[in-house]
Design a protein around this motif. Structure first.
Motif, PDB file in Angstrom:
ATOM      1  N   UNK A  78       0.791  -1.216   0.000  1.00 39.29           N
ATOM      2  CA  UNK A  78       0.000   0.000   0.000  1.00 39.29           C
ATOM      3  C   UNK A  78       0.825   1.268   0.000  1.00 39.29           C
ATOM      4  N   UNK A  79       2.153   1.127   0.074  1.00 41.71           N
ATOM      5  CA  UNK A  79       3.024   2.294   0.137  1.00 41.71           C
ATOM      6  C   UNK A  79       3.094   2.865   1.540  1.00 41.71           C
ATOM      7  N   UNK A  80       3.737   4.037   1.652  1.00 42.39           N
ATOM      8  CA  UNK A  80       3.805   4.704   2.940  1.00 42.39           C
ATOM      9  C   UNK A  80       5.007   4.357   3.785  1.00 42.39           C
ATOM     10  N   UNK A  81       5.900   3.503   3.297  1.00 39.14           N
ATOM     11  CA  UNK A  81       7.107   3.144   4.044  1.00 39.14           C
ATOM     12  C   UNK A  81       8.156   4.247   3.891  1.00 39.14           C
ATOM     13  N   UNK A  82       8.723   4.670   5.003  1.00 37.11           N
ATOM     14  CA  UNK A  82       9.793   5.663   4.954  1.00 37.11           C
ATOM     15  C   UNK A  82      11.105   4.937   4.641  1.00 37.11           C
ATOM     16  N   UNK A  83      11.720   5.297   3.521  1.00 35.92           N
ATOM     17  CA  UNK A  83      12.910   4.608   3.013  1.00 35.92           C
ATOM     18  C   UNK A  83      14.052   5.615   2.876  1.00 35.92           C
ATOM     19  N   UNK A  84      15.240   5.227   3.348  1.00 38.20           N
ATOM     20  CA  UNK A  84      16.419   6.065   3.205  1.00 38.20           C
ATOM     21  C   UNK A  84      17.424   5.388   2.272  1.00 38.20           C
ATOM     22  N   UNK A  85      17.848   6.137   1.272  1.00 36.98           N
ATOM     23  CA  UNK A  85      18.833   5.659   0.304  1.00 36.98           C
ATOM     24  C   UNK A  85      20.118   6.433   0.557  1.00 36.98           C
ATOM     25  N   UNK A  86      21.230   5.730   0.737  1.00 37.20           N
ATOM     26  CA  UNK A  86      22.506   6.397   1.005  1.00 37.20           C
ATOM     27  C   UNK A  86      23.487   6.120  -0.117  1.00 37.20           C
ATOM     28  N   UNK A  87      24.378   7.088  -0.339  1.00 39.55           N
ATOM     29  CA  UNK A  87      25.365   6.942  -1.399  1.00 39.55           C
ATOM     30  C   UNK A  87      26.211   8.199  -1.517  1.00 39.55           C
ATOM     31  N   UNK A  88      26.606   8.540  -2.720  1.00 43.72           N
ATOM     32  CA  UNK A  88      27.413   9.742  -2.969  1.00 43.72           C
ATOM     33  C   UNK A  88      26.776  10.566  -4.078  1.00 43.72           C
ATOM     34  N   UNK A  89      27.047  11.854  -4.027  1.00 48.63           N
ATOM     35  CA  UNK A  89      26.564  12.782  -5.058  1.00 48.63           C
ATOM     36  C   UNK A  89      25.048  12.746  -5.218  1.00 48.63           C
ATOM     37  N   UNK A  90      24.349  12.656  -4.069  1.00 48.01           N
ATOM     38  CA  UNK A  90      22.891  12.571  -4.102  1.00 48.01           C
ATOM     39  C   UNK A  90      22.220  13.921  -3.879  1.00 48.01           C
ATOM     40  N   UNK A  91      23.010  14.957  -3.617  1.00 48.93           N
ATOM     41  CA  UNK A  91      22.427  16.272  -3.378  1.00 48.93           C
ATOM     42  C   UNK A  91      21.649  16.788  -4.570  1.00 48.93           C
TER      43      UNK A  91
END
Length: 248
Positions: free
Chosen positions: A11-24
């Motif tokens: 159903x969606x609504x999950x808070x997801x964090x993606x980490x890496x480089x040059x994501x600004x």
């Protein structure tokens, strides 16, 4: 480029964090063909709210510098619960119940009314959990929370522990056969009555009264016996004395 968590509700609504480089300056995060809502962004991370979906989808981050390599995100359906056993227990909690259903692999919490317990997942179709203490006797709803969401539909009943205040009479012949009235509280769910280690036939008359017929002593000898009343709420005990028969 890690993603955490890597699974969530269909159903969606999950808070997801993606980490890496040059994501600004991220301009878009895609879950398959759907766009997620960006809630935070730094040069090393992007936090989003997942859109609805199903199955396994690639997740990509788009910035002014281009689009990242994809990461996998797994959509998990809401759990389905088919049964709970046992369906009642002591108000103090602590006993273990088994919940059967489907989609239970990612279960993180089981809620008994307002109280929450952490389950042990046996497999996708079963989990066990120690029941938390209740606020008092009576039924409460039971829900299971997984990565796919929360599902209700089961009920569990808290039962107060029994008490025994009197046995009338509190003595009788060692040969048994004495009709004894046991009075106390919370006796309606009585499961067994033992005189020593010997089961006795009983009839529950009310929540405060049981009628029981004493069994004979195993060796026919007189003496004291502990009367044990077991209910779904616990155990209560009292003392009974077996008397020697007359002799001439």
């Amino acid at each position: 480029m890690p993603i955490s968590p890597n699974q969530g509700s269909t159903g969606g609504g999950t808070i997801v964090t993606i980490t890496g480089t040059n994501l600004g300056g991220a301009t878009a995060v895609h879950f398959g063909t759907k766009t997620a809502t960006i809630t935070a962004n730094t040069p090393t991370s992007v936090t989003v709210v997942s859109p609805s979906g199903s199955g396994t989808v690639p997740v990509t981050v788009t910035t002014p510098g281009g689009t990242s390599n994809p990461l996998s995100f797994y959509y998990v359906g809401a759990p389905f619960k088919s049964s709970i056993s046992p369906v009642s227990g002591v108000t103090a909690g602590g006993n273990t119940v088994t919940i059967n259903g489907t989609g239970l692999t990612t279960a993180t919490a089981v809620h008994f009314g307002a109280a929450t317990a952490t389950p042990t997942v046996v497999n996708d179709g079963q989990l066990t959990v120690a029941v938390p203490a209740g606020t008092g006797p009576g039924p409460v709803s039971v829900s299971v929370t997984t990565a796919g969401g929360t599902n209700n539909g089961l009920s569990y009943t808290y039962v107060d522990a029994p008490t025994v205040t009197t046995l009338n009479p509190n003595s009788g012949p060692a040969s048994g056969g004495t009709v004894v009235t046991i009075t106390g509280t919370n006796l309606s769910s009585t499961q067994s009555v033992l005189f020593g280690a010997t089961p006795a036939p009983f009839t529950v008359l009310s929540d405060t009264t049981i009628s029981v017929v004493t069994p004979p002593t195993p060796d026919g000898a007189p003496g004291p016996a502990t009367v044990t009343v077991t209910t779904t709420g616990g155990v209560a005990t009292a003392d009974f004395t077996y008397l020697a028969g007359p002799g001439i």
